[in-house]
Design a protein around this motif. Structure first.
Motif, mmCIF file in Angstrom:
data_model
loop_
_atom_site.group_PDB
_atom_site.id
_atom_site.type_symbol
_atom_site.label_atom_id
_atom_site.label_comp_id
_atom_site.label_asym_id
_atom_site.label_seq_id
_atom_site.Cartn_x
_atom_site.Cartn_y
_atom_site.Cartn_z
ATOM 1 N N VAL A 112 0.830 -1.206 0.000
ATOM 2 C CA VAL A 112 0.000 0.000 0.000
ATOM 3 C C VAL A 112 0.864 1.256 0.000
ATOM 4 C CG1 VAL A 112 -1.656 1.344 1.354
ATOM 5 C CG2 VAL A 112 -1.964 -1.127 1.096
ATOM 6 N N ALA A 113 2.012 1.181 0.670
ATOM 7 C CA ALA A 113 2.921 2.318 0.742
ATOM 8 C C ALA A 113 3.735 2.504 -0.535
ATOM 9 C CB ALA A 113 3.861 2.156 1.931
ATOM 10 N N GLY A 114 3.567 1.606 -1.502
ATOM 11 C CA GLY A 114 4.285 1.732 -2.765
ATOM 12 C C GLY A 114 5.629 1.038 -2.798
ATOM 13 N N TRP A 115 5.845 0.123 -1.862
ATOM 14 C CA TRP A 115 7.110 -0.624 -1.809
ATOM 15 C C TRP A 115 6.836 -2.127 -1.847
ATOM 16 C CZ3 TRP A 115 12.002 1.420 -1.928
ATOM 17 C CH2 TRP A 115 12.106 2.801 -1.746
ATOM 18 N N PRO A 116 6.395 -2.669 -2.986
ATOM 19 C CA PRO A 116 6.143 -4.115 -3.057
ATOM 20 C C PRO A 116 7.387 -4.901 -2.663
ATOM 21 C CG PRO A 116 6.246 -3.137 -5.253
ATOM 22 C CD PRO A 116 6.206 -2.005 -4.287
ATOM 23 N N ALA A 117 7.225 -5.774 -1.677
ATOM 24 C CA ALA A 117 8.374 -6.441 -1.077
ATOM 25 C C ALA A 117 9.185 -7.253 -2.069
ATOM 26 C CB ALA A 117 7.903 -7.334 0.073
ATOM 27 N N VAL A 118 8.516 -7.918 -3.004
ATOM 28 C CA VAL A 118 9.246 -8.720 -3.991
ATOM 29 C C VAL A 118 10.166 -7.841 -4.822
ATOM 30 C CG1 VAL A 118 9.014 -10.115 -6.078
ATOM 31 C CG2 VAL A 118 7.538 -10.561 -4.114
ATOM 32 N N GLY A 119 9.684 -6.675 -5.226
ATOM 33 C CA GLY A 119 10.520 -5.749 -5.989
ATOM 34 C C GLY A 119 11.716 -5.270 -5.198
ATOM 35 N N VAL A 120 11.503 -5.014 -3.908
ATOM 36 C CA VAL A 120 12.606 -4.565 -3.051
ATOM 37 C C VAL A 120 13.660 -5.652 -2.944
ATOM 38 C CG1 VAL A 120 13.229 -3.890 -0.707
ATOM 39 C CG2 VAL A 120 11.147 -2.980 -1.741
ATOM 40 N N VAL A 121 13.219 -6.890 -2.716
ATOM 41 C CA VAL A 121 14.169 -8.003 -2.566
ATOM 42 C C VAL A 121 14.935 -8.247 -3.864
ATOM 43 C CG1 VAL A 121 14.340 -10.493 -2.216
ATOM 44 C CG2 VAL A 121 12.845 -9.133 -0.744
ATOM 45 N N VAL A 122 14.226 -8.262 -4.993
ATOM 46 C CA VAL A 122 14.884 -8.503 -6.277
ATOM 47 C C VAL A 122 15.894 -7.404 -6.575
ATOM 48 C CG1 VAL A 122 14.520 -8.601 -8.774
ATOM 49 C CG2 VAL A 122 12.992 -9.849 -7.238
ATOM 50 N N SER A 123 15.525 -6.156 -6.331
ATOM 51 C CA SER A 123 16.438 -5.042 -6.595
ATOM 52 C C SER A 123 17.684 -5.122 -5.729
ATOM 53 C CB SER A 123 15.715 -3.713 -6.354
ATOM 54 O OG SER A 123 14.651 -3.542 -7.271
ATOM 55 N N MET A 124 17.512 -5.503 -4.475
ATOM 56 C CA MET A 124 18.665 -5.630 -3.576
ATOM 57 C C MET A 124 19.579 -6.772 -4.013
ATOM 58 S SD MET A 124 16.833 -4.911 0.116
ATOM 59 C CE MET A 124 18.350 -5.178 1.030
ATOM 60 N N THR A 194 6.828 -16.861 -8.306
ATOM 61 C CA THR A 194 7.407 -15.522 -8.209
ATOM 62 C C THR A 194 8.541 -15.365 -9.206
ATOM 63 O OG1 THR A 194 6.849 -15.443 -5.856
ATOM 64 C CG2 THR A 194 8.476 -13.856 -6.649
ATOM 65 N N TRP A 195 9.382 -16.392 -9.305
ATOM 66 C CA TRP A 195 10.497 -16.363 -10.271
ATOM 67 C C TRP A 195 9.969 -16.208 -11.689
ATOM 68 C CZ3 TRP A 195 11.716 -20.219 -13.997
ATOM 69 C CH2 TRP A 195 12.936 -20.030 -14.643
ATOM 70 N N VAL A 196 8.904 -16.920 -12.014
ATOM 71 C CA VAL A 196 8.303 -16.808 -13.348
ATOM 72 C C VAL A 196 7.835 -15.376 -13.604
ATOM 73 C CG1 VAL A 196 6.355 -17.522 -14.784
ATOM 74 C CG2 VAL A 196 7.614 -19.230 -13.459
ATOM 75 N N LEU A 197 7.269 -14.740 -12.592
ATOM 76 C CA LEU A 197 6.732 -13.390 -12.759
ATOM 77 C C LEU A 197 7.826 -12.326 -12.898
ATOM 78 C CD1 LEU A 197 3.763 -13.321 -10.204
ATOM 79 C CD2 LEU A 197 3.599 -12.975 -12.678
ATOM 80 N N VAL A 198 8.916 -12.473 -12.148
ATOM 81 C CA VAL A 198 9.884 -11.375 -12.091
ATOM 82 C C VAL A 198 11.058 -11.525 -13.043
ATOM 83 C CG1 VAL A 198 9.302 -10.969 -9.672
ATOM 84 C CG2 VAL A 198 11.287 -12.388 -10.228
#
Length: 207
Positions: A112-124, A194-198
């Motif tokens: 909701v805050a605009g920080w989807p956790a999967v995106g944060v983890v993948v970017s890191m 998740t891997w398939v999606l990202v």
């Protein structure tokens, strides 16, 4: 979690192979089996803790990585202490329910805050910035990260939807069975989805 940024996905590597699968599922399975056989609380608590300790000792003896076994031992110890203090067999699984609830809440708030956790983890993991959050050119990437995060939220909520009623009804055998089926196997399946999606083509990933 590093599987998320790999070119290929290995379910065996994700769950730590056969040994990781056994170490993860054996304590809960032994607890359920011994509880059904004895209808007492202490024997299954002792048996499940003993299994976790043996797994840790074997890791030490063979000088293999301790992370998974150590984490499993700590988790089992918390479950054992919780059930022993309350005197209720179903409370062996209470910590897992609270953990799933906490994950669902935290992931939802972050989304909701605009920080989807999967995106944060993948970017890191990739050593990238978080420009995908605001860059219109990367909107598809943002949408995929959001969808993948909802996938994890759904997994946690599904566990709660199935297991909480069993917990409240003190259906220990069924609760333990649900916990095993919806534990590492479901986690591995969710990670694969998740891997398939990202995953992205090399050209897109380079942006």
């Amino acid at each position: 979690m590093r599987q998320l940024v790999g070119e290929d996905f290995s379910l065996a590597e994700t769950i730590g192979g056969v040994r990781g699968l056994v170490e993860s599922m054996a304590p809960g399975l032994v607890f359920v089996v011994v509880f059904i056989a004895t209808r007492d609380l202490v024997p299954p608590l002792v048996a499940s803790l003993a299994v976790a300790v043996v797994a840790m000792v074997l890791r030490l003896a063979t000088r293999t990585p301790l992370t998974q076994a150590a984490g499993g031992l700590v988790g089992v110890l918390v479950c054992v202490v919780w059930a022993w203090r309350t005197g209720e067999a179903q409370d062996y699984f209470a910590f897992g329910l609270w953990t799933n609830g906490a994950y669902a809440v935290v992931l939802t708030l972050a989304l909701v805050a605009g920080w989807p956790a999967v995106g944060v983890v993948v970017s890191m993991l990739k050593g990238q910035d978080f420009s995908w959050r605001k860059d219109p050119a990367q909107r598809q990437r943002l949408l995929r990260y959001r969808l993948a995060t909802w996938l994890w939220i759904g997994m946690f909520l599904l566990r709660l939807a199935v297991q909480v009623p069993l917990f409240l009804q003190a259906e220990v055998a069924w609760l333990g069975t649900a916990r095993l089926v919806m534990g590492l196997p479901l986690w591995g399946l969710t990670l694969w989805a998740t891997w398939v999606l990202v995953r992205e083509p090399a050209s897109a990933a380079a942006r």
